[in-house]
Design a protein around this motif. Structure first.
Motif, mmCIF file in Angstrom:
data_model
loop_
_atom_site.group_PDB
_atom_site.id
_atom_site.type_symbol
_atom_site.label_atom_id
_atom_site.label_comp_id
_atom_site.label_asym_id
_atom_site.label_seq_id
_atom_site.Cartn_x
_atom_site.Cartn_y
_atom_site.Cartn_z
ATOM 1 N N MET A 138 4.503 19.746 -4.434
ATOM 2 C CA MET A 138 4.426 18.441 -5.057
ATOM 3 C C MET A 138 5.634 17.638 -4.614
ATOM 4 S SD MET A 138 3.797 17.422 -8.983
ATOM 5 C CE MET A 138 2.095 17.917 -8.737
ATOM 6 N N ASN A 139 5.377 16.421 -4.097
ATOM 7 C CA ASN A 139 6.434 15.556 -3.581
ATOM 8 C C ASN A 139 6.630 14.372 -4.514
ATOM 9 O OD1 ASN A 139 6.614 17.116 -1.103
ATOM 10 N ND2 ASN A 139 4.687 16.151 -0.527
ATOM 11 N N TYR A 140 7.899 14.049 -4.787
ATOM 12 C CA TYR A 140 8.226 12.927 -5.658
ATOM 13 C C TYR A 140 8.808 11.790 -4.827
ATOM 14 C CZ TYR A 140 7.524 16.149 -9.537
ATOM 15 O OH TYR A 140 6.976 17.039 -10.431
ATOM 16 N N HIS A 141 8.142 10.651 -4.864
ATOM 17 C CA HIS A 141 8.605 9.508 -4.081
ATOM 18 C C HIS A 141 9.879 8.908 -4.661
ATOM 19 C CE1 HIS A 141 5.054 9.455 -1.560
ATOM 20 N NE2 HIS A 141 4.281 9.525 -2.627
ATOM 21 N N GLN A 142 10.072 9.030 -5.961
ATOM 22 C CA GLN A 142 11.215 8.379 -6.601
ATOM 23 C C GLN A 142 12.549 8.949 -6.124
ATOM 24 O OE1 GLN A 142 9.586 9.222 -10.510
ATOM 25 N NE2 GLN A 142 9.683 7.062 -11.023
ATOM 26 N N ASN A 143 12.613 10.270 -6.010
ATOM 27 C CA ASN A 143 13.890 10.885 -5.631
ATOM 28 C C ASN A 143 13.815 11.686 -4.334
ATOM 29 O OD1 ASN A 143 12.510 13.205 -6.381
ATOM 30 N ND2 ASN A 143 13.556 13.408 -8.353
ATOM 31 N N GLY A 144 12.653 11.695 -3.715
ATOM 32 C CA GLY A 144 12.522 12.413 -2.455
ATOM 33 C C GLY A 144 12.486 13.922 -2.600
ATOM 34 N N GLY A 145 12.425 14.423 -3.841
ATOM 35 C CA GLY A 145 12.425 15.865 -4.069
ATOM 36 C C GLY A 145 11.044 16.477 -3.972
ATOM 37 N N SER A 146 11.014 17.788 -3.796
ATOM 38 C CA SER A 146 9.761 18.535 -3.744
ATOM 39 C C SER A 146 9.889 19.809 -4.550
ATOM 40 C CB SER A 146 9.400 18.890 -2.288
ATOM 41 O OG SER A 146 9.202 17.739 -1.509
ATOM 42 N N ILE A 147 8.797 20.207 -5.184
ATOM 43 C CA ILE A 147 8.757 21.477 -5.906
ATOM 44 C C ILE A 147 7.469 22.199 -5.532
ATOM 45 C CG2 ILE A 147 10.113 20.618 -7.863
ATOM 46 C CD1 ILE A 147 7.451 20.427 -9.429
ATOM 47 N N TYR A 148 7.421 23.477 -5.841
ATOM 48 C CA TYR A 148 6.236 24.280 -5.550
ATOM 49 C C TYR A 148 5.624 24.772 -6.846
ATOM 50 C CZ TYR A 148 8.268 24.240 -0.886
ATOM 51 O OH TYR A 148 8.797 23.838 0.313
ATOM 52 N N ILE A 149 4.371 24.385 -7.070
ATOM 53 C CA ILE A 149 3.620 24.885 -8.215
ATOM 54 C C ILE A 149 2.446 25.693 -7.673
ATOM 55 C CG2 ILE A 149 4.324 22.938 -9.641
ATOM 56 C CD1 ILE A 149 1.520 21.764 -9.277
ATOM 57 N N ALA A 150 1.642 26.227 -8.565
ATOM 58 C CA ALA A 150 0.491 27.011 -8.111
ATOM 59 C C ALA A 150 -0.526 26.110 -7.430
ATOM 60 C CB ALA A 150 -0.146 27.725 -9.297
ATOM 61 N N PRO A 151 -1.253 26.615 -6.436
ATOM 62 C CA PRO A 151 -2.363 25.837 -5.884
ATOM 63 C C PRO A 151 -3.313 25.436 -7.007
ATOM 64 C CG PRO A 151 -1.933 27.780 -4.545
ATOM 65 C CD PRO A 151 -1.094 27.926 -5.771
ATOM 66 N N LEU A 152 -3.860 24.236 -6.943
ATOM 67 C CA LEU A 152 -4.682 23.730 -8.038
ATOM 68 C C LEU A 152 -5.846 24.658 -8.371
ATOM 69 C CD1 LEU A 152 -4.824 19.916 -7.211
ATOM 70 C CD2 LEU A 152 -3.371 21.097 -8.867
ATOM 71 N N THR A 153 -6.429 25.275 -7.362
ATOM 72 C CA THR A 153 -7.569 26.165 -7.610
ATOM 73 C C THR A 153 -7.139 27.513 -8.188
ATOM 74 O OG1 THR A 153 -7.455 26.865 -5.291
ATOM 75 C CG2 THR A 153 -9.023 25.120 -5.853
ATOM 76 N N LYS A 154 -5.825 27.728 -8.309
ATOM 77 C CA LYS A 154 -5.318 28.983 -8.869
ATOM 78 C C LYS A 154 -4.338 28.717 -10.014
ATOM 79 C CE LYS A 154 -5.857 31.628 -4.586
ATOM 80 N NZ LYS A 154 -6.957 32.455 -5.119
ATOM 81 N N THR A 155 -4.574 27.630 -10.730
ATOM 82 C CA THR A 155 -3.704 27.269 -11.851
ATOM 83 C C THR A 155 -3.936 28.223 -13.019
ATOM 84 O OG1 THR A 155 -3.760 24.946 -11.202
ATOM 85 C CG2 THR A 155 -3.087 25.432 -13.458
ATOM 86 N N GLU A 156 -2.882 28.914 -13.436
ATOM 87 C CA GLU A 156 -3.006 29.909 -14.504
ATOM 88 C C GLU A 156 -2.144 29.604 -15.716
ATOM 89 O OE1 GLU A 156 -2.069 33.611 -12.655
ATOM 90 O OE2 GLU A 156 -3.980 33.726 -11.547
ATOM 91 N N MET A 157 -1.236 28.645 -15.616
ATOM 92 C CA MET A 157 -0.377 28.304 -16.744
ATOM 93 C C MET A 157 -0.013 26.828 -16.667
ATOM 94 S SD MET A 157 3.222 30.081 -15.499
ATOM 95 C CE MET A 157 4.103 29.429 -16.920
ATOM 96 N N PRO A 158 0.223 26.197 -17.842
ATOM 97 C CA PRO A 158 0.575 24.778 -17.832
ATOM 98 C C PRO A 158 1.978 24.572 -17.272
ATOM 99 C CG PRO A 158 0.697 25.654 -20.065
ATOM 100 C CD PRO A 158 0.096 26.735 -19.210
ATOM 101 N N PHE A 159 2.152 23.470 -16.572
ATOM 102 C CA PHE A 159 3.462 23.149 -16.020
ATOM 103 C C PHE A 159 3.637 21.637 -16.064
ATOM 104 C CE2 PHE A 159 6.474 22.126 -12.630
ATOM 105 C CZ PHE A 159 7.502 23.000 -12.931
ATOM 106 N N GLN A 160 4.768 21.196 -16.626
ATOM 107 C CA GLN A 160 5.044 19.771 -16.719
ATOM 108 C C GLN A 160 5.549 19.254 -15.374
ATOM 109 O OE1 GLN A 160 7.835 18.579 -19.751
ATOM 110 N NE2 GLN A 160 7.838 16.442 -19.118
ATOM 111 N N ILE A 161 4.856 18.272 -14.836
ATOM 112 C CA ILE A 161 5.247 17.725 -13.543
ATOM 113 C C ILE A 161 5.943 16.375 -13.676
ATOM 114 C CG2 ILE A 161 3.418 18.930 -12.296
ATOM 115 C CD1 ILE A 161 1.853 16.273 -12.283
ATOM 116 N N TYR A 162 5.882 15.770 -14.870
ATOM 117 C CA TYR A 162 6.444 14.431 -15.005
ATOM 118 C C TYR A 162 6.645 14.102 -16.475
ATOM 119 C CZ TYR A 162 7.142 9.523 -13.551
ATOM 120 O OH TYR A 162 7.665 8.285 -13.289
#
Length: 221
Positions: free
Chosen positions: A1-25
């Motif tokens: 996941m890429n953030y345009h505001q700060n240029g940062g990136s993080i790695y979450i689970a692939p959408l088709t393999k989402t197993e737990m909630p995660f706050q992205i914003y």
């Protein structure tokens, strides 16, 4: 996941393999009445959350990527993508998140400093194939109907080593596919092929579905 505001990136689970909630914003407002009023009546399917009983002061909202079965708080909007196996949730935080001193009256956004993983769990090409397979419920080659411009998308069953050569045989000999009507993209050329079908007699693009007898892809090992 890429953030345009700060240029940062993080790695979450692939959408088709989402197993737990995660706050992205996160989004914090100093007070609800500081927001611009939306005057349009909106569509009948637009969800509405009554916040009139909230005490004065800051309010924050969280955006989460979550499994389908995730149950958000009572004050939330949940969009479920059942075929793909994930949901997007916007919910009101029970307590607004804190901000540095001096920023209490500012509109503030919050992004996570890290994700669930230290590295990407699935390549972009694998993710695209997995997404379309989940969407259509098949592990085979996927052929979508032409869009308004007559472009047909073919999603490969597996990512290929290089962009494959192709042979497309149509049931109607009056129709054909030429190299000039094939569209490739560097990000997707190993998993997707886009093309148009034309009539031999007129050269016009066919914008309705056509019978495809066979599609041969050759990427060479």
């Amino acid at each position: 996941m890429n953030y345009h505001q700060n240029g940062g990136s993080i790695y979450i689970a692939p959408l088709t393999k989402t197993e737990m909630p995660f706050q992205i914003y996160g989004y914090r407002v100093p007070a609800i009445d500081k927001l611009d009023e939306h005057e349009s009546t909106g569509a009948t399917e637009d969800p509405t959350i009554d916040l009139s009983d909230l005490p004065e002061g800051p309010v924050s909202f969280s955006v989460l990527i979550a499994p389908i079965e995730f149950e958000p708080s009572s004050r939330a909007v949940k969009l479920s993508y059942e075929a793909e196996g994930y949901s997007v949730v916007v919910q009101i935080d029970p307590v607004a998140f804190a901000v540095p001193e001096g920023l209490e009256n500012h509109f503030t956004t919050l992004t996570p400093s890290g994700g669930l993983f230290a590295e990407q769990q699935m390549t972009e090409e694998q993710a695209m194939v997995a997404y379309h397979q989940a969407l259509t419920g098949t592990a085979d080659l996927i052929v979508y109907r032409p869009n308004g411009e007559g472009v047909i998308r073919v999603i490969f069953s597996v990512p290929m080593r290089v962009a494959p050569r192709f042979v497309i045989e149509l049931a109607d000999p009056e129709l054909y596919v030429s190299d000039q009507d094939v569209q490739r993209d560097n990000r997707s050329e190993t998993v997707m092929l886009r093309f148009k079908v034309r009539r031999r007699s007129s050269g016009e693009v066919v914008r309705e579905a056509v019978d495809i007898r066979s599609i041969e892809l050759d990427a060479e090992f």
